[in-house]
Design a protein around this motif. Structure first.
Motif, PDB file in Angstrom:
ATOM      1  N   ALA A 113       0.959  -1.289  -0.010  1.00 23.19           N
ATOM      2  CA  ALA A 113      -0.050  -0.107  -0.067  1.00 23.19           C
ATOM      3  C   ALA A 113       0.761   1.281   0.047  1.00 23.19           C
ATOM      4  CB  ALA A 113      -0.900   0.051   1.308  1.00 23.19           C
ATOM      5  N   THR A 114       1.982   1.293   0.728  1.00 22.54           N
ATOM      6  CA  THR A 114       2.867   2.444   0.743  1.00 22.54           C
ATOM      7  C   THR A 114       3.365   2.710  -0.525  1.00 22.54           C
ATOM      8  OG1 THR A 114       3.328   1.843   3.204  1.00 22.54           O
ATOM      9  CG2 THR A 114       4.929   3.306   2.089  1.00 22.54           C
ATOM     10  N   TYR A 115       3.936   1.621  -1.172  1.00 20.97           N
ATOM     11  CA  TYR A 115       4.604   1.817  -2.580  1.00 20.97           C
ATOM     12  C   TYR A 115       3.338   2.362  -3.626  1.00 20.97           C
ATOM     13  CZ  TYR A 115       9.410   0.630  -2.235  1.00 20.97           C
ATOM     14  OH  TYR A 115      10.706   0.607  -1.863  1.00 20.97           O
ATOM     15  N   LEU A 116       2.170   1.758  -3.447  1.00 19.92           N
ATOM     16  CA  LEU A 116       1.036   2.230  -4.301  1.00 19.92           C
ATOM     17  C   LEU A 116       1.123   3.836  -3.954  1.00 19.92           C
ATOM     18  CD1 LEU A 116      -1.942  -0.395  -4.035  1.00 19.92           C
ATOM     19  CD2 LEU A 116      -0.153   0.075  -5.821  1.00 19.92           C
ATOM     20  N   ALA A 117       0.946   4.334  -2.868  1.00 14.92           N
ATOM     21  CA  ALA A 117       0.937   5.851  -2.582  1.00 14.92           C
ATOM     22  C   ALA A 117       1.986   6.574  -2.878  1.00 14.92           C
ATOM     23  CB  ALA A 117       0.669   6.020  -0.897  1.00 14.92           C
ATOM     24  N   PHE A 118       3.059   5.722  -3.046  1.00 19.10           N
ATOM     25  CA  PHE A 118       4.342   6.457  -3.430  1.00 19.10           C
ATOM     26  C   PHE A 118       4.457   6.835  -4.831  1.00 19.10           C
ATOM     27  CE2 PHE A 118       8.439   8.207  -3.315  1.00 19.10           C
ATOM     28  CZ  PHE A 118       9.575   7.445  -3.961  1.00 19.10           C
ATOM     29  N   ALA A 119       4.014   5.476  -5.536  1.00 22.88           N
ATOM     30  CA  ALA A 119       3.771   5.842  -7.132  1.00 22.88           C
ATOM     31  C   ALA A 119       2.847   6.739  -7.436  1.00 22.88           C
ATOM     32  CB  ALA A 119       3.727   4.628  -7.524  1.00 22.88           C
TER      33      ALA A 119
ATOM     34  N   THR B 152      -3.459   9.835   3.127  1.00 20.80           N
ATOM     35  CA  THR B 152      -3.180   8.505   3.703  1.00 20.80           C
ATOM     36  C   THR B 152      -2.299   8.476   4.678  1.00 20.80           C
ATOM     37  OG1 THR B 152      -1.447   7.909   2.289  1.00 20.80           O
ATOM     38  CG2 THR B 152      -3.722   7.530   1.250  1.00 20.80           C
ATOM     39  N   ARG B 153      -1.173   9.366   4.976  1.00 24.14           N
ATOM     40  CA  ARG B 153      -0.404   9.165   5.898  1.00 24.14           C
ATOM     41  C   ARG B 153       0.471   8.258   5.717  1.00 24.14           C
ATOM     42  NH1 ARG B 153       0.819  13.219   8.230  1.00 24.14           N
ATOM     43  NH2 ARG B 153       1.783  12.293   9.873  1.00 24.14           N
ATOM     44  N   LEU B 154       0.585   7.685   4.619  1.00 25.27           N
ATOM     45  CA  LEU B 154       1.495   6.335   4.294  1.00 25.27           C
ATOM     46  C   LEU B 154       2.975   6.892   4.228  1.00 25.27           C
ATOM     47  CD1 LEU B 154      -0.919   4.226   2.198  1.00 25.27           C
ATOM     48  CD2 LEU B 154      -0.233   3.640   4.631  1.00 25.27           C
ATOM     49  N   LEU B 155       2.928   8.028   3.642  1.00 23.51           N
ATOM     50  CA  LEU B 155       4.156   8.408   3.241  1.00 23.51           C
ATOM     51  C   LEU B 155       5.062   9.580   4.116  1.00 23.51           C
ATOM     52  CD1 LEU B 155       3.174   9.226  -0.507  1.00 23.51           C
ATOM     53  CD2 LEU B 155       4.446   7.210   0.573  1.00 23.51           C
TER      54      LEU B 155
END
Length: 897
Positions: free
Chosen positions: A81-87, A98-101
């Motif tokens: 999920a984090t890499y999805l958000a990063f991309a 999302t707070r994932l990054l």
């Protein structure tokens, strides 16, 4: 931005050598614009990546935002999920919500919730978005495959997804294809046609070799690329076709005979070393080789740039073509000591730069468990989750074994967090106790003489076990945990998580002032760092505090705010929706606003199985559902429901939930009139019915005390042991008043009034009824009156005449009218048919339509027909009201205790 993310994974390889433009395939992709999924499936070397890279250029030119992600075997859980958000962030889609990054990961969601947050971010983006996922076959874990399936199934309307893989990683293509949602291109479709191959080769290969080379390659794009590069280097010399072996042996034979043979020993050694790396930079290559000349060697090998392409948009980063990498990695494996040294150096290089997942992959490849353990502990162990979320924790946990836990006990505590978040609470508790025994109660860490960090992390894990329903927490523990907030070794991120744990822990133990304080402090932190997700949970916690205190308006406002935030920012988050539904349904039931209760509690067992929950959510869900189902479906359905709940609690090791479920079972059996069975449940239970759980001191959860007290008093009343019942009620009331648990006080007071009335103590019964009226007026909680039925009517009648103050007298009359169906004067008893009386008697037992039909030997339709007549004759609007009215009319006997 999260430091451990690799840009190499979100950028397609840049092709320095011109590639054939796949016009026909690109037209096919463009024609499928309305389809949700494009799936490109073929073996290695068929040009999947090249085709999607060309399509990416085309989409970007048309104004579509395109995100790219190359997967590997570690991409599962939060990492995916984090890499999805990063991309997507790099492609121009706002992923901040999302707070994932974020670097501290404060308030970031995990598991399925993280995917939902990413999809929500895409849905809020304006215009079309395309997500291209390369090398999907590397997602071998079942969890990873399910995640990929999730983003495809729940992709918003503006998102198109393209997946490239050597084989189907588990996507439901048949189902999607039947609905016309897939554009599928396989190896046959990717092969170069003779015309395409001739056109591609004709630019660099002499005319006499074009046909021979095209035939030998059999349309394999990478073979044509290799040959084109080779003949270009040779100046287009004739006879290049003879360099082509058969297709099955093409890669190995070519690299051995044509490429490797042309390399110097130094260059071959260089390739063997860097083939073990996911990405290549000059500093990293120098580090793993123990040299300083990697830049020179890359310059010498510039003629092979098609096979060592730079990463687009990432200056100074390269990666080997997969075929080239596989070839030299196989050679590197022949010198195992050297390969282990390279991996060990790479692990240390990545760890020094805060890229723990990459560091751990190399430590694992080196077979160095102690190095992996050292890296995990140095990165923070338990605090890895606090700072970076579950992605890094899962990557680390994958490498841990028993030997490593014995050497580094903090790794065991980190695994406890993983087990808790996976609802494997029995295993988490066992491991916690194992680590405690091995460290003399967390006082002696063999890897750290000071052991201060071990102690701090053990307290944090213990609190997580308590929150999720696995272990009771003592008052002494809470005191130590509270003092831990002043530990200078804990930074702001740790303190925010620390305070969240304390908020929930104090809430469970009815220390509401402290729970509120820590909740507000956590909320302030969430607002400061922009964590909508973390603030969402605090609103639900605050609403729970207000509900227990009897502040209905505050609870409603907090719950509604939490539900609104969930819908707006996390519409795909089933876990947040479940929490909002459970807590709101509980409050609605308490204030007798039951219109939405049925919908909110639908499929509650299944929903709890599929989402992350903790003790309060379980207890609220099972308590509200069992009461509502009793009124709607009858005791048989409630007992079956509680059987399911008990089985799940035992499977997961939800220790604290067991007393609550036993109490709910005793209550249901008592209300159904099965007193002997209720007594057997109480006698066989491990729950502390006699001491109401208060024998555990300050560690008792208020929901447990309430459930045990109301079940025990209700059973004693039915056994006509009213003096004992009043004594138990007094104990429970003392606890409730001391802690300010208004809901519990009101519930117990109603039963205490019935006990005093049965004992003939009219003065005390009247005094308690006055308290009931006052609290019901203040809180708006009226359901407790309906729970106990007509036994309260005489007390409410008298209170409506004698209580001091018109407001209290009117409230008593309101409660009486509510209980009698808003009828202040007696009705003339209507005439019921014999069959209607049969149905009424069954209804009085709380049975549902199908059970009544079976007992009476009629159809459910017939039961419903008679029910309609009963509702008309009793002037009621539902089952419970009809029974109450029938008792008031004297048609049914009054309920007694």
């Amino acid at each position: 931005m999260t430091a451990w993310l690799l840009r190499a994974k979100i950028l397609p390889p840049r092709q320095l050598v011109p590639m054939q433009w796949r016009s026909a395939l690109l037209e096919l992709l463009a024609a499928g614009g309305a389809r949700k999924l494009t799936f490109v499936e073929a073996p290695a070397g068929f040009g999947k990546t090249t085709l999607l890279a060309q399509w990416r250029e085309q989409l970007l030119a048309d104004g579509t935002r395109v995100a790219w992600l190359t997967l590997d075997g570690e991409d599962a859980g939060d990492r995916f999920a984090t890499y999805l958000a990063f991309a997507l962030q790099e492609a121009g889609v706002d992923m901040a919500g999302t707070r994932l990054l974020t670097s501290d990961r404060g308030g970031a969601p995990s598991g399925a919730l993280a995917l939902h947050a990413v999809l929500d971010g895409v849905a809020r983006a304006e215009g079309p978005v395309c997500f291209i996922i390369d090398d999907a076959e590397r997602m071998t874990a079942r969890e990873a495959q399910q995640q990929l399936d999730t983003i495809i199934r729940y992709a918003p309307e503006n998102l198109r997804i393209a997946v490239a893989a050597r084989r189907n990683p588990g996507l439901p293509l048949a189902d999607l294809s039947l609905n016309g949602l897939v554009t599928h291109i396989d190896g046959a479709g990717l092969r170069f046609t003779p015309g395409e191959a001739a056109e591609y080769l004709d630019r660099t290969v002499s005319g006499q070799d074009v046909r021979a080379l095209a035939e030998r390659a059999e349309g394999w794009p990478v073979a044509l690329q290799i040959l084109r590069a080779l003949t270009a280097q040779a100046g287009g010399a004739a006879g290049a076709a003879q360099a082509m072996p058969g297709v099955p042996e093409l890669a190995a034979d070519y690299f051995t005979q044509q490429l490797a043979g042309a390399l110097t020993a130094e260059q071959r050694a260089f390739f063997r070393d860097i083939a073990l790396l996911d990405e290549i930079s000059v500093p990293l290559a120098d580090q793993v080789r123990g040299a300083t000349d990697s830049g020179r060697l890359l310059h010498e090998l510039d003629y092979l740039s098609a096979l060592i392409p730079p990463l687009e948009g990432a200056d100074g980063l390269f990666r080997l073509h997969p075929m080239l990498r596989e070839y030299f990695a196989a050679e590197a494996g022949l010198d195992l000591p050297r390969a282990e040294t390279v991996h060990r150096r790479a692990a240390q290089w990545y760890a020094a730069r805060g890229k723990l997942p990459s560091a751990l992959r190399h430590a694992a490849a080196a077979g160095d468990k102690l190095l992996a353990a050292e890296l995990i502990v140095s990165a923070g162990a338990v605090s890895i989750w606090i700072r970076h979320g579950m992605a890094e924790v899962l990557a680390a946990d994958h490498l841990i074994d028993e030997d490593m836990i014995r050497a580094y006990p903090r790794l065991g505590l980190m695994r406890c967090i993983v087990l808790v978040k996976q609802s494997r609470l029995r295993e988490a508790r066992a491991l916690y106790e194992q680590v405690s025994g091995a460290t003399a109660g967390f006082t002696c860490d063999p890897a750290d003489a000071a052991a201060a960090t071990l102690r701090r992390e053990s307290l944090f894990v213990l609190s997580m076990l308590g929150i999720y329903g696995c272990l009771p927490l003592s008052d002494a523990h809470l005191g130590v945990l509270d003092k831990g907030l002043h530990d200078p070794a804990a930074d702001d991120v740790e303190l925010a998580h620390h305070k969240t744990v304390l908020c929930v822990t104090y809430l469970q133990n009815a220390r509401f002032d402290l729970a509120w304080r820590y909740g507000e402090e956590t909320l302030a932190h969430c607002r400061a760092v922009g964590s909508v997700y973390g603030a969402n949970f605090v609103d639900f916690h605050a609403g729970s505090i207000a509900m227990a205190r009897g502040d209905m308006q505050e609870a409603m406002q907090r719950y509604e705010k939490g539900r609104y935030t969930s819908r707006r920012h996390f519409p795909h988050d089933e876990g947040l929706r479940l929490i909002g539904d459970v807590l709101t349904a509980e409050l609605d039931l308490e204030r007798n606003a039951i219109a939405n209760v049925k919908r909110r509690l639908a499929r509650i067992i299944d929903r709890l199985n599929d989402a992350e929950a903790w003790f309060d959510i379980y207890a609220a869900a099972y308590g509200a559902a069992s009461e509502f189902y009793f009124a709607e479906r009858g005791p048989d359905e409630v007992l079956a429901f509680l059987d399911q709940a008990q089985a799940r609690a035992e499977h997961l090791g939800l220790v604290k939930l067991a007393p609550v479920l036993d109490a709910l079972r005793v209550t249901a059996l008592t209300q159904a009139g099965d007193i002997a069975r209720a007594q057997r449940v109480e006698e066989r239970s491990t729950a502390d019915f006699g001491g109401l759980g208060l024998g555990k001191g300050d560690s008792a959860a208020w929901r447990e005390v309430e459930a045990l007290a109301t079940a025990r008093v209700r059973l004693l009343l039915r056994l006509e042991r009213c003096g004992e019942a009043l004594g138990v009620a007094d104990t429970a009331l003392g606890y409730a008043r001391e802690r300010g648990v208004a809901r519990m006080a009101l519930r117990v007071n109603v039963l205490a009034a019935l006990a005093a009335q049965a004992l003939g103590d009219r003065e005390r019964a009247a005094a308690i009824t006055g308290e009931i009226a006052g609290e019901a007026l203040r809180t708006g909680y009226v359901r407790t009156v309906l729970r106990e039925g007509a036994g309260l009517l005489p007390l409410l009648d008298e209170a409506g005449r004698t209580l001091p103050g018109e407001a209290l007298r009117q409230q008593a009359r309101n409660l009486r009218d509510l209980l009698t169906g808003h009828v202040s004067a007696p009705l003339r008893a209507p005439v019921f048919s014999a069959r209607e009386m049969d149905v009424l008697r069954q209804l009085d037992q709380g049975l549902q339509d199908k059970v009544i039909a079976r007992r009476l030997g009629v159809t459910e339709h017939a039961v419903r027909f008679h029910l309609k007549n009963i509702y008309v004759k009793t002037r009621s609007r539902g089952r419970l009201e009809a029974v109450v009215r029938a008792r008031e009319l004297g048609v049914l006997g009054r309920q007694t205790y």
